[in-house]
Design an enzyme around this catalytic site. Structure first.
Site, mmCIF file in Angstrom:
data_model
loop_
_atom_site.group_PDB
_atom_site.id
_atom_site.type_symbol
_atom_site.label_atom_id
_atom_site.label_comp_id
_atom_site.label_asym_id
_atom_site.label_seq_id
_atom_site.Cartn_x
_atom_site.Cartn_y
_atom_site.Cartn_z
ATOM 1 N N CYS A 58 -22.092 -28.756 14.901
ATOM 2 C CA CYS A 58 -21.676 -27.902 16.024
ATOM 3 C C CYS A 58 -21.717 -28.690 17.337
ATOM 4 O O CYS A 58 -22.704 -29.373 17.636
ATOM 5 C CB CYS A 58 -22.596 -26.685 16.106
ATOM 6 S SG CYS A 58 -22.133 -25.570 17.434
ATOM 7 N N CYS A 62 -27.506 -26.253 21.959
ATOM 8 C CA CYS A 62 -28.648 -25.325 21.935
ATOM 9 C C CYS A 62 -29.890 -26.098 21.456
ATOM 10 O O CYS A 62 -29.908 -26.570 20.303
ATOM 11 C CB CYS A 62 -28.359 -24.159 21.002
ATOM 12 S SG CYS A 62 -26.719 -23.462 21.249
ATOM 13 N N CYS A 65 -31.546 -25.621 17.904
ATOM 14 C CA CYS A 65 -30.740 -25.462 16.692
ATOM 15 C C CYS A 65 -30.605 -26.727 15.840
ATOM 16 O O CYS A 65 -30.241 -27.802 16.339
ATOM 17 C CB CYS A 65 -29.363 -24.939 17.067
ATOM 18 S SG CYS A 65 -28.391 -24.509 15.610
ATOM 19 N N CYS A 102 -24.403 -10.984 6.142
ATOM 20 C CA CYS A 102 -24.067 -11.648 7.416
ATOM 21 C C CYS A 102 -23.647 -13.092 7.150
ATOM 22 O O CYS A 102 -24.386 -13.840 6.515
ATOM 23 C CB CYS A 102 -25.272 -11.695 8.335
ATOM 24 S SG CYS A 102 -26.034 -10.107 8.594
ATOM 25 N N CYS A 133 -21.112 -8.582 8.539
ATOM 26 C CA CYS A 133 -21.463 -9.075 9.873
ATOM 27 C C CYS A 133 -21.073 -10.546 9.897
ATOM 28 O O CYS A 133 -21.246 -11.243 8.886
ATOM 29 C CB CYS A 133 -22.965 -8.933 10.088
ATOM 30 S SG CYS A 133 -23.539 -9.654 11.644
ATOM 31 N N CYS A 193 -24.313 -6.883 17.498
ATOM 32 C CA CYS A 193 -25.643 -7.346 17.091
ATOM 33 C C CYS A 193 -26.004 -8.436 18.093
ATOM 34 O O CYS A 193 -25.365 -9.495 18.119
ATOM 35 C CB CYS A 193 -25.573 -7.898 15.668
ATOM 36 S SG CYS A 193 -27.083 -8.747 15.162
ATOM 37 N N ARG A 265 -34.374 -6.023 14.693
ATOM 38 C CA ARG A 265 -34.591 -6.833 13.481
ATOM 39 C C ARG A 265 -35.638 -7.916 13.688
ATOM 40 O O ARG A 265 -35.534 -8.726 14.612
ATOM 41 C CB ARG A 265 -33.283 -7.475 13.007
ATOM 42 C CG ARG A 265 -33.505 -8.273 11.709
ATOM 43 C CD ARG A 265 -32.235 -8.822 11.111
ATOM 44 N NE ARG A 265 -31.264 -7.791 10.914
ATOM 45 C CZ ARG A 265 -30.002 -7.841 11.363
ATOM 46 N NH1 ARG A 265 -29.589 -8.897 12.004
ATOM 47 N NH2 ARG A 265 -29.183 -6.846 11.148
HETATM 48 N N1 SAM Z 1 -22.981 -20.580 16.354
HETATM 49 C C1 SAM Z 1 -23.138 -19.189 16.497
HETATM 50 C C2 SAM Z 1 -23.843 -18.805 17.764
HETATM 51 O O1 SAM Z 1 -24.507 -19.609 18.357
HETATM 52 O O2 SAM Z 1 -23.717 -17.639 18.139
HETATM 53 C C3 SAM Z 1 -23.809 -18.531 15.324
HETATM 54 C C4 SAM Z 1 -24.973 -19.114 14.614
HETATM 55 S S1 SAM Z 1 -26.484 -19.268 15.541
HETATM 56 C C5 SAM Z 1 -27.441 -20.144 14.377
HETATM 57 C C6 SAM Z 1 -27.138 -17.631 15.634
HETATM 58 C C7 SAM Z 1 -28.479 -17.438 16.313
HETATM 59 O O3 SAM Z 1 -29.512 -17.896 15.481
HETATM 60 C C8 SAM Z 1 -28.724 -18.142 17.626
HETATM 61 O O4 SAM Z 1 -28.144 -17.490 18.703
HETATM 62 C C9 SAM Z 1 -30.233 -18.101 17.717
HETATM 63 O O5 SAM Z 1 -30.654 -16.913 18.363
HETATM 64 C C10 SAM Z 1 -30.687 -18.087 16.262
HETATM 65 N N2 SAM Z 1 -31.310 -19.372 15.897
HETATM 66 C C11 SAM Z 1 -30.687 -20.555 15.723
HETATM 67 N N3 SAM Z 1 -31.567 -21.531 15.418
HETATM 68 C C12 SAM Z 1 -32.786 -20.949 15.413
HETATM 69 C C13 SAM Z 1 -34.100 -21.432 15.201
HETATM 70 N N4 SAM Z 1 -34.343 -22.710 14.947
HETATM 71 N N5 SAM Z 1 -35.113 -20.557 15.258
HETATM 72 C C14 SAM Z 1 -34.881 -19.245 15.517
HETATM 73 N N6 SAM Z 1 -33.667 -18.730 15.754
HETATM 74 C C15 SAM Z 1 -32.628 -19.567 15.704
HETATM 75 FE FE1 SF4 Z 2 -23.976 -24.237 17.471
HETATM 76 FE FE2 SF4 Z 2 -26.463 -23.757 16.687
HETATM 77 FE FE3 SF4 Z 2 -25.768 -23.313 19.197
HETATM 78 FE FE4 SF4 Z 2 -24.799 -21.690 17.244
HETATM 79 S S1 SF4 Z 2 -26.936 -21.900 17.869
HETATM 80 S S2 SF4 Z 2 -23.671 -22.604 18.955
HETATM 81 S S3 SF4 Z 2 -24.627 -23.219 15.592
HETATM 82 S S4 SF4 Z 2 -25.797 -25.321 18.188
#
Ligand code: SAM
Ligand code: SF4
Ligand code: DTB
Length: 343
Positions: A58, A62, A65, A102, A133, A193, A265
């Site tokens: 990606c 973030c 992530c 989901c 979802c 959500c 949740r």
């Molecule tokens: N890329 C999309 C986005 O950012 O909306 C969808 C997938 S992203 C993994 C969805 C959510 O998962 C993120 O907004 C975050 O809140 C949660 N998330 C991601 N990595 C995480 C982590 N290491 N621990 C807890 N929550 C996490």
């Molecule tokens: Fe990409 Fe992870 Fe950020 Fe979702 S949370 S936009 S998968 S870097």
């Protein structure tokens, strides 16, 4: 004369929410449980199963992530999975009692060719009688309409934290970008959500602000996931301190009180919470979990463990709403009548 429901409001001030958050713990839990019992069955939870349909690579940054291309994490990169794999997992989820499936993709935003693939996935999963979802990054209004037209039930798009702290967590998009996507989803008639993560190094006030923004949307999100950071090696937040457990439970209670009808949740991070903490989160108003061995790239609590926990607490899982199944049947009939007309 019709009485106004004063529980459901979308003009919360920071002070109002902070005063609730700062109540003595027992008073806070009592208040949250009282609201919870008014709007939900306290001994029933909704369960969703998560599947990563496209993993890693990606372009966003973030800092929590595992799937950002900017960090050296130990995940298996995967292209978009074939429809047959998704159907197989969805069937499995249904057999294990999930009511919602989901699908998550590590995309910044949705391309037209990916949209076409996702539409097929939604149709097939819905046809199994599951709620659907997806979480695919940013959406345009037209894309949201297209997803609604194939019957998508929910779109997950988290605000994660307060607007102020968000700038420290992600630099490749803005809070407003997130709010815009949420608006497109709402305008298209898809259920929203949206929630956040605790453990990013934020203060309690950022958590209160997150709840305030979610609760002040024109309509409360139907589903509010609260994640506890899963610390992934290689990401900038790997060494973050764990969130204080009582602070975490307070946030659940605050979300319950501020958004009485929503499903709150208890999301990522459950496998690092002991059963007592999870039970307290349910008491504070959490009534949904992710169920299944995996989240997207990290471990979840095991099915065996969850079954034992729910049995101990005498908590039942919620069946898919019969009306959802009816909707699928009606959609099939509509499709048939369109096809007949086109002959
Ligand atoms: N890329 C999309 C986005 O950012 O909306 C969808 C997938 S992203 C993994 C969805 C959510 O998962 C993120 O907004 C975050 O809140 C949660 N998330 C991601 N990595 C995480 C982590 N290491 N621990 C807890 N929550 C996490
Ligand atoms: Fe990409 Fe992870 Fe950020 Fe979702 S949370 S936009 S998968 S870097
Ligand atoms: C949400 O709020 N939590 C889920 C779901 N929405 C997509 C994702 C949790 C991801 C946890 C880290 C991982 O497994 O990569």
């Amino acid at each position: 004369m019709k009485m106004k429901n004063t529980d459901i409001k979308n003009n919360w001030t920071t002070k109002e929410l902070k005063d609730i958050y700062d109540l003595p713990f027992n008073d806070l839990l009592w208040k949250a449980q009282s609201v919870h019992r008014k709007y939900h069955n306290p001994n029933e939870i909704q369960i969703s199963t998560l599947m990563s349909i496209k993993t890693g690579g990606c372009p966003e940054d973030c800092k929590y992530c595992s799937q950002s291309i900017r960090y050296d994490t130990d995940i298996n990169l995967e292209k978009t999975l074939p429809l047959s794999d998704i159907i197989k997992q969805a069937k499995n989820a249904k057999d294990n009692g999930a009511s919602r499936f989901c699908m998550g993709a590590a995309w910044r935003n949705l391309t037209q060719s990916n949209l076409a693939k996702v539409k097929e996935m939604v149709k097939e999963v819905k046809a199994l009688g599951l709620e659907t979802c997806v979480t695919l990054g940013m959406l345009t209004g037209t894309q949201a309409d297209e997803l609604k037209n194939v019957g998508l039930d929910y779109y997950n798009h988290n605000l994660d934290t307060s607007e102020e702290y968000y700038k420290k967590v992600v630099t490749t998009r803005t809070y407003q970008d997130r709010l815009d996507t949420l608006q497109h989803v709402r305008d298209a008639g898809i259920k929203v959500c949206s929630g956040g993560i605790l453990g990013l190094g934020e203060e309690n006030i950022d958590r209160i602000e997150l709840v305030r923004v979610l609760a002040n949307l024109d309509m409360h999100p139907e589903s509010v996931p609260i994640n506890r950071l899963v610390r992934v090696e290689g990401t900038p937040y790997f060494d973050n301190n764990d969130v204080d457990e009582f602070d975490f439970i307070r946030v659940i209670a605050l979300a319950r009180i501020a958004m009485p009808r929503s499903f709150v949740r208890l999301s990522a991070g459950r496998d690092t919470m002991n059963d007592h903490m999870q039970a307290m989160c349910f008491l504070a108003g959490a009534n949904s979990i992710f169920y299944g061995e995996e989240l997207l790239t990290t471990k979840n609590s095991t099915i065996e463990h969850d079954q034992k926990l729910l049995k101990n607490l005498k908590i039942k899982t919620m069946p898919v709403d019969d009306s959802e199944i009816l909707e699928v049947e009606q959609k099939k009939l509509e499709d048939i009548s369109i096809a007949v007309k086109n002959i």
